[in-house]
Design an enzyme around this catalytic site. Structure first.
Site, short mmCIF file in Angstrom:
data_model
loop_
_atom_site.label_atom_id
_atom_site.label_comp_id
_atom_site.label_asym_id
_atom_site.label_seq_id
_atom_site.Cartn_x
_atom_site.Cartn_y
_atom_site.Cartn_z
N LEU A 74 51.44 72.81 45.02
CA LEU A 74 52.18 71.84 44.21
C LEU A 74 52.21 72.28 42.75
CD1 LEU A 74 53.35 68.90 43.92
CD2 LEU A 74 51.01 68.22 43.40
N GLY A 119 49.43 73.08 48.55
CA GLY A 119 50.73 72.86 49.20
C GLY A 119 51.33 74.14 49.76
N GLU A 122 50.00 74.20 53.10
CA GLU A 122 50.69 73.17 53.90
C GLU A 122 52.07 73.66 54.34
OE1 GLU A 122 49.49 68.88 52.68
OE2 GLU A 122 49.76 69.96 50.81
N GLU A 142 42.72 70.94 46.20
CA GLU A 142 42.96 69.51 45.92
C GLU A 142 41.65 68.78 45.63
OE1 GLU A 142 44.45 71.28 48.23
OE2 GLU A 142 46.50 70.60 48.58
C1 1HE Z 1 50.90 76.82 38.05
C2 1HE Z 1 50.32 76.63 39.32
C3 1HE Z 1 50.45 75.35 39.90
C4 1HE Z 1 49.94 78.67 38.71
N1 1HE Z 1 51.10 74.41 39.21
N2 1HE Z 1 51.54 75.86 37.41
N3 1HE Z 1 47.34 74.45 43.30
C5 1HE Z 1 46.27 74.95 42.64
O1 1HE Z 1 45.37 74.25 42.24
C6 1HE Z 1 46.31 76.42 42.38
C7 1HE Z 1 46.44 76.68 40.88
N4 1HE Z 1 46.71 78.07 40.61
C8 1HE Z 1 45.74 79.03 40.61
O2 1HE Z 1 44.61 78.81 40.98
C9 1HE Z 1 46.16 80.39 40.14
O3 1HE Z 1 47.32 80.25 39.33
C10 1HE Z 1 46.49 81.40 41.30
C11 1HE Z 1 45.19 81.78 42.02
C12 1HE Z 1 47.48 80.80 42.29
C13 1HE Z 1 47.16 82.67 40.70
O4 1HE Z 1 46.33 83.19 39.66
P1 1HE Z 1 47.00 84.21 38.62
O5 1HE Z 1 45.88 84.69 37.72
O6 1HE Z 1 47.79 85.25 39.34
O7 1HE Z 1 48.07 83.37 37.75
P2 1HE Z 1 47.82 82.31 36.57
O8 1HE Z 1 47.67 83.07 35.27
O9 1HE Z 1 46.74 81.36 36.90
O10 1HE Z 1 49.18 81.47 36.56
C14 1HE Z 1 50.39 82.02 36.05
C15 1HE Z 1 51.23 80.85 35.59
O11 1HE Z 1 51.54 80.02 36.70
C16 1HE Z 1 50.49 79.95 34.59
O12 1HE Z 1 51.45 79.38 33.75
P3 1HE Z 1 51.70 79.98 32.25
O13 1HE Z 1 52.80 79.16 31.71
O14 1HE Z 1 50.39 79.83 31.53
O15 1HE Z 1 52.05 81.44 32.44
C17 1HE Z 1 49.91 78.86 35.49
O16 1HE Z 1 49.67 77.66 34.79
C18 1HE Z 1 51.08 78.69 36.47
N5 1HE Z 1 50.64 78.09 37.72
N6 1HE Z 1 49.73 77.79 39.71
C19 1HE Z 1 51.63 74.67 38.00
N7 1HE Z 1 49.96 75.06 41.10
C20 1HE Z 1 51.97 68.08 48.49
S1 1HE Z 1 50.50 67.94 47.72
C21 1HE Z 1 49.87 69.52 47.49
C22 1HE Z 1 48.74 69.46 46.52
C23 1HE Z 1 48.43 70.81 45.97
O17 1HE Z 1 49.06 71.79 46.23
S2 1HE Z 1 47.10 70.85 44.90
C24 1HE Z 1 46.83 72.53 44.65
C25 1HE Z 1 47.60 73.06 43.49
#
Ligand code: 1HE
Length: 271
Positions: A74, A119, A122, A142
């Site tokens: 998400l 997500g 999912e 989550e």
């Molecule tokens: C994002 C998101 C995101 C990256 N929403 N912006 N999901 C999470 O909790 C996973 C969150 N993401 C991460 O843990 C990491 O980003 C990753 C392991 C996926 C990738 O790491 P990396 O080092 O390759 O990338 P990064 O530097 O962390 O992220 C690059 C950019 O993407 C950065 O934005 P920027 O503007 O600073 O460059 C991040 O903020 C952005 N970004 N992931 C928003 N998820 C139907 S309900 C489902 C509920 C869920 O899915 S909760 C789990 C959400």
């Protein structure tokens, strides 16, 4: 309300979900690598539109992500302003699209690499087959973000990996690497890094060569039969068997085997 399912104002971000057709296989690419293919409303609506608009010539779909990761789940940026009613409709909007994908006309094969989280997992779980390369990792962050799965994960994931493993992932933040993930059922195939898409394409071509009615019976019948009492399941199975074998294509394939021109079952060197 921000949910596209309850509001017509969500514009599908079609530039972030690309489609390409290669013969009978359609490739759907999540194309928001800057944000690690995180899913906002527009992107989810675009997945829905790409699925709805598949041509009749498509026999199988490959879903994959551009960049270093399959999908970061998400888009958390959308979450900060959402109230409870919005949250409910948001979940339902995901259910709607993922059901179209899971209960569509053709099988969908996910090619997984890098993050397959929240997500994103999912979404992968709604596909019919999953191929992971060795860079893939699976997590449900989550729990640590103070939220809950909302894209059907609590329904689909326990069927793949067991409720106890999902509970562990959400309670403790446990991350499975590719090999361990495949070992517990997150995906059916494990391939070297960089080869998930090629393997998914190879499988999709094989799947698309099946009789369409057999594929339809499999993706619609098997999950439903699994939920039915045995007695109902036997009846559903017999009806699907009758339907599939009455198709002209089935007759031609059986005749081909009997006259020696159809393929035999062979042991394959690799799964
Ligand atoms: C994002 C998101 C995101 C990256 N929403 N912006 N999901 C999470 O909790 C996973 C969150 N993401 C991460 O843990 C990491 O980003 C990753 C392991 C996926 C990738 O790491 P990396 O080092 O390759 O990338 P990064 O530097 O962390 O992220 C690059 C950019 O993407 C950065 O934005 P920027 O503007 O600073 O460059 C991040 O903020 C952005 N970004 N992931 C928003 N998820 C139907 S309900 C489902 C509920 C869920 O899915 S909760 C789990 C959400």
């Amino acid at each position: 309300m921000s949910s596209f399912h309850s509001q017509t104002s969500v514009v599908p971000s079609l530039d972030e979900v690309q489609i390409e057709h290669r013969g009978a296989v359609s490739l759907i690419r999540l194309s928001r690598p800057r944000k690690r293919n995180a899913i906002n409303d527009g992107l989810m609506a675009a997945i829905g539109q790409r699925i709805a608009e598949l041509p009749a010539s498509t026999g199988a779909v490959v879903l994959y992500g551009e960049g270093e990761h399959f999908c970061a789940g998400l888009d958390l940026g959308e979450l900060k302003d959402r109230d409870a009613v919005d949250g409910l409709h948001h979940s339902r909007s995901w259910y709607y699209v993922l059901r179209e994908l899971e209960q569509g006309r053709v099988p969908v094969i996910a090619a997984l690499h890098g993050a397959v989280v929240g997500g994103g997992l999912e979404l992968a779980a709604a596909c019919h087959l999953r191929v992971a390369d060795e860079s893939a990792f699976f997590a449900l962050p989550e729990g640590s973000r103070g939220i809950f799965v909302g894209g059907g994960g609590s329904v689909r994931l326990p069927k793949l990996i067991g409720a106890h493993r999902m509970l562990d992932m959400m309670l403790t933040g446990r991350v499975y690497n590719a090999a361990d993930g495949v070992g517990i059922g997150m995906a059916q195939y494990l391939v070297p890094t960089g080869q998930a898409l090629a393997k998914a394409l190879e499988l999709a071509e094989r799947v698309a060569a099946n009789a369409p009615m057999t594929n339809y019976a499999l993706i619609h019948g098997l999950p439903r039969i699994a939920e039915q009492p045995a007695d109902h399941g036997f009846l559903t199975e017999s009806m699907l068997a009758a339907l599939a074998q009455s198709a002209p294509e089935a007759k031609a394939r059986v005749r081909a085997f009997l006259d020696g021109s159809g393929p035999k079952v062979k042991v394959q060197s690799k799964p």
